[in-house]
Each structure stands twice: as C-alpha cells, then as structure tokens.
Design a protein around this motif. Structure first.
Motif, mmCIF file in Angstrom:
data_model
loop_
_atom_site.group_PDB
_atom_site.id
_atom_site.type_symbol
_atom_site.label_atom_id
_atom_site.label_comp_id
_atom_site.label_asym_id
_atom_site.label_seq_id
_atom_site.Cartn_x
_atom_site.Cartn_y
_atom_site.Cartn_z
ATOM 1 N N MET A 45 0.853 -1.191 0.000
ATOM 2 C CA MET A 45 0.000 0.000 0.000
ATOM 3 C C MET A 45 0.886 1.238 0.000
ATOM 4 O O MET A 45 1.802 1.357 0.808
ATOM 5 N N VAL A 46 0.596 2.181 -0.905
ATOM 6 C CA VAL A 46 1.385 3.405 -1.002
ATOM 7 C C VAL A 46 0.444 4.600 -1.069
ATOM 8 O O VAL A 46 -0.633 4.539 -1.658
ATOM 9 N N CYS A 96 9.277 1.146 4.162
ATOM 10 C CA CYS A 96 9.315 0.527 5.489
ATOM 11 C C CYS A 96 8.327 -0.632 5.492
ATOM 12 O O CYS A 96 7.570 -0.816 4.529
ATOM 13 N N ASP A 97 8.315 -1.417 6.575
ATOM 14 C CA ASP A 97 7.312 -2.474 6.651
ATOM 15 C C ASP A 97 5.965 -1.867 7.027
ATOM 16 O O ASP A 97 5.869 -0.715 7.463
ATOM 17 N N GLY A 98 4.893 -2.642 6.845
ATOM 18 C CA GLY A 98 3.549 -2.126 7.050
ATOM 19 C C GLY A 98 3.226 -1.757 8.485
ATOM 20 O O GLY A 98 2.383 -0.895 8.736
ATOM 21 N N PHE A 99 3.889 -2.398 9.447
ATOM 22 C CA PHE A 99 3.664 -2.078 10.853
ATOM 23 C C PHE A 99 4.108 -0.650 11.144
ATOM 24 O O PHE A 99 3.366 0.161 11.694
ATOM 25 N N GLY A 141 0.553 -0.811 5.705
ATOM 26 C CA GLY A 141 -0.186 -1.725 6.568
ATOM 27 C C GLY A 141 -0.565 -3.046 5.952
ATOM 28 O O GLY A 141 -1.100 -3.918 6.638
ATOM 29 N N ALA A 142 -0.289 -3.229 4.680
ATOM 30 C CA ALA A 142 -0.664 -4.487 4.036
ATOM 31 C C ALA A 142 0.235 -5.640 4.464
ATOM 32 O O ALA A 142 -0.184 -6.795 4.476
ATOM 33 N N LEU A 181 11.141 -5.568 1.087
ATOM 34 C CA LEU A 181 11.445 -4.134 1.147
ATOM 35 C C LEU A 181 12.081 -3.680 -0.165
ATOM 36 O O LEU A 181 11.794 -2.574 -0.664
ATOM 37 N N TYR A 182 12.929 -4.516 -0.731
ATOM 38 C CA TYR A 182 13.539 -4.198 -2.028
ATOM 39 C C TYR A 182 12.469 -4.064 -3.113
ATOM 40 O O TYR A 182 12.478 -3.106 -3.897
#
Length: 336
Positions: free
Chosen positions: A130-131, A228-231, A147-148, A157-158
């Motif tokens: 999600m962006v 970044c990660d979704g969290f 958050g996905a 991440l890459y």
C-alpha cells in the motif's frame, strides 16, 4: 484514451453508500468522461441516487450485491465465503476487464486478500504494498508499505522500493530519490532486514537509492519514496494524521481565548485554513495497492465524501498513466 471506468464497492467503510454515493456524483461532475459502477445493495444505492435527480445516469450504473463484508471479518473467512459481496464483485469486474480500476473503503485485510486471489500479482512480486502520498515541506513523499504487510523480509522491502520508484515516476517525479526508513542514518543502524535491503538497493542499477532516512527527514522532503514495513508505515501514517488534527484544533482553541487572541486569530485564520486544507487527510486519501495485475485503491474507512472523492481522483490518474503496465514494463530488469 478511452473514458476511465471504475467499479466502486458502495458498501465499504464506516458510512457506506451514504458517503460513497455523494462522493461518486461529485467525481462524475469533476471528470466529464468518467464512468462509475456502484456495486452494492441496489435498492439502497438507487434510493440515495434518486435524491440527486440531475445526475447523468448514462455514466453511472448500479450492480446489485447482496452481501457486505464487515470491517472486523477475517480475510480467511472472506476468501471462503461471501461470493456475492460488493467488494468481491467489484474486483471480479476488474479482473474480467469490465472496468479499469476498483475502489473500496472496506476491510483492508479482506481487500488485500481478495485482490491477491482474484487479480494475482505482477511477475516477480511476492506481495502487493500500500502506497500513498504524504505531504512534506517541499511537496509530497510516497510512503510504502502502509499496513498491508506487517512482517517483511529484505527482499520484500527491495520490491517495495522498486515499485514505489516506478509509481513515483509515473506520477511525474523525475529520478525519484528512494530511501529506507530507519532509526538512524548511519550504516550500522537498523535491524537485519533493513541492512540487507539497503545492500540490495545499493546494487540496483537504474534506482536512485540515497540511503537511510529518519522520520523527520521524511517530512523535510529529503526523499521522494520512503520504504518501510507495514507495521511502521501504518503507525507513522495514523500518528501523522492525529498530530495534524490535534495541532489544528489547539490553534483554533488558542485563537478563541481573549480579545487579543481573537484579533490575532481573525488575521491568521485565512492562513490557518489554507494550511489545514493543504494538510487535511481527506485531500490525500487513497492508498494504492502496488504490485497487482490491476488498479486497486483503498480509501480510509472513516473518510467522508471529500476524502472518498480524493480516492476516486487517484484511481483516475493511475488509469490515465496505465500504472500496472508501466510497473510491469520496468520491473523485470530491476527485480532480483
């Protein structure tokens, strides 16, 4: 280019069709060539449309869906059941080529699960991300994931970085600066996933990777794409929205305290209103699911008509830019 056609989950979100119908009608007025398909409980949707007799029905269609996915249903339950839900039917219309994009304000986990199952991901992409555009001091920054994907590997991440860069280019950013969100800018900072992702990005040809960025650097506009990660991304986004609302309400309250404050407030209010409009979450509402074989936009569940109209606006732009095809054309030589 042909007129954009969008399927809308009319039952999603906190307010359902009571928000989505007026937002859709406003979008039709904003985009004279736009065509919309509202998917939901037809009697209710038609009743709300009837309250606006001047609407051009040649560009608006209603498709009946008997079932509604609630905000607290688990994705696994949604995948196994509710074949006649408004969200699922809207996505199937996209898969079948009847529309060019799908928008929903409904259950994020369900929307992601159904999108992956029905539309599939682009070749080389393990997980969609999600962006959304975040306002900064110099313009906007594209932040993903929102958050996905709570748990992400370095490879994920890459992939997010590559997709974010291509999406930013499609939206008009030349050679977008890509950064990894981290607890510091030094190479020794961060967890193992972030460090490995940084190593992969440094080796990527054709990607303008600039290194680590901290949260304050994001808002200073030091990067065009932040990964970044979704969290982390979801917390950052929600915290930013809450902070903007708190500052706005505190400033208004201060301007009402005493004659002098009210006088200053009268002079400053036009500028404050302008700032509020620039930073309002509704104006930037609409997160794209990158990496799918189709355009899916997630509206904030609590968005009002203005916010949902902003999500429609984002979908129109992505249709015009043919974002999935552009992603597909650029991903092959950038992905590992």
């Amino acid at each position: 280019m042909s007129a954009p056609i969008i399927a809308i989950d009319a039952m999603g979100g906190d307010f359902g069709p009571h928000c989505i119908v007026p937002a859709s009608l406003a979008a039709l007025a904003e985009f004279p060539s736009l065509q919309l398909v509202l998917v939901g409980q037809a009697p209710l949707v038609e009743k709300l449309i009837a309250q606006h007799p001047a609407v051009d029905r040649s560009r608006l269609r209603v498709v009946h869906a008997a079932e509604v996915i609630s905000m607290d249903e688990r994705p696994a339950q949604v995948l196994r059941g509710k074949p006649d839900s408004s969200m699922r039917i809207a996505l199937e219309m996209l898969r079948d080529g009847e529309v060019q994009a799908c928008i929903s304000a409904g259950n994020s986990g369900a929307l992601m699960a159904l999108s992956r199952y029905i539309l599939k991901t682009l070749p080389g992409i393990d997980r969609p991300a999600m962006v959304s555009a975040i306002p900064t001091s110099t313009g906007y920054c594209h932040l993903l994931d929102l958050g996905a994907n709570v748990d992400c590997s370095a490879e994920h991440l890459y992939q997010f970085a590559v997709m974010g860069a291509v999406a930013a280019e499609a939206l008009g950013v030349s050679s977008p600066r890509v950064a990894l969100l981290n607890v510091g800018t030094e190479d020794i900072k961060g967890n193992q996933q972030v460090k490995v992702a940084a190593s992969l990005l440094r080796q990527a040809e054709g990607l303008n990777y600039i290194g680590y960025i901290e949260g304050d650097g994001l808002y200073r506009g030091e990067a065009d794409v932040v990964v970044c990660d979704g969290f982390v991304g979801n917390i950052l986004l929600k915290s930013s929205e809450g902070l903007a609302s708190m500052i706005s309400s505190r400033m208004e309250a201060l301007f009402k305290q005493g004659f002098g404050s009210r006088l200053v407030g009268t002079l400053a209010l036009p500028l404050l209103r302008r700032l509020q409009n620039d930073l309002a979450p509704a104006r930037h509402n609409g997160a794209s699911f990158l990496g799918l074989q189709g355009i899916v936009v997630k509206s904030h569940g609590s968005a009002g008509p203005d916010g949902f109209q902003s999500a429609i606006r984002r979908a129109v732009v992505e249709i015009r830019e043919d974002l999935p095809q552009r992603l597909h054309g650029r991903l092959e030589h950038l992905l590992l």
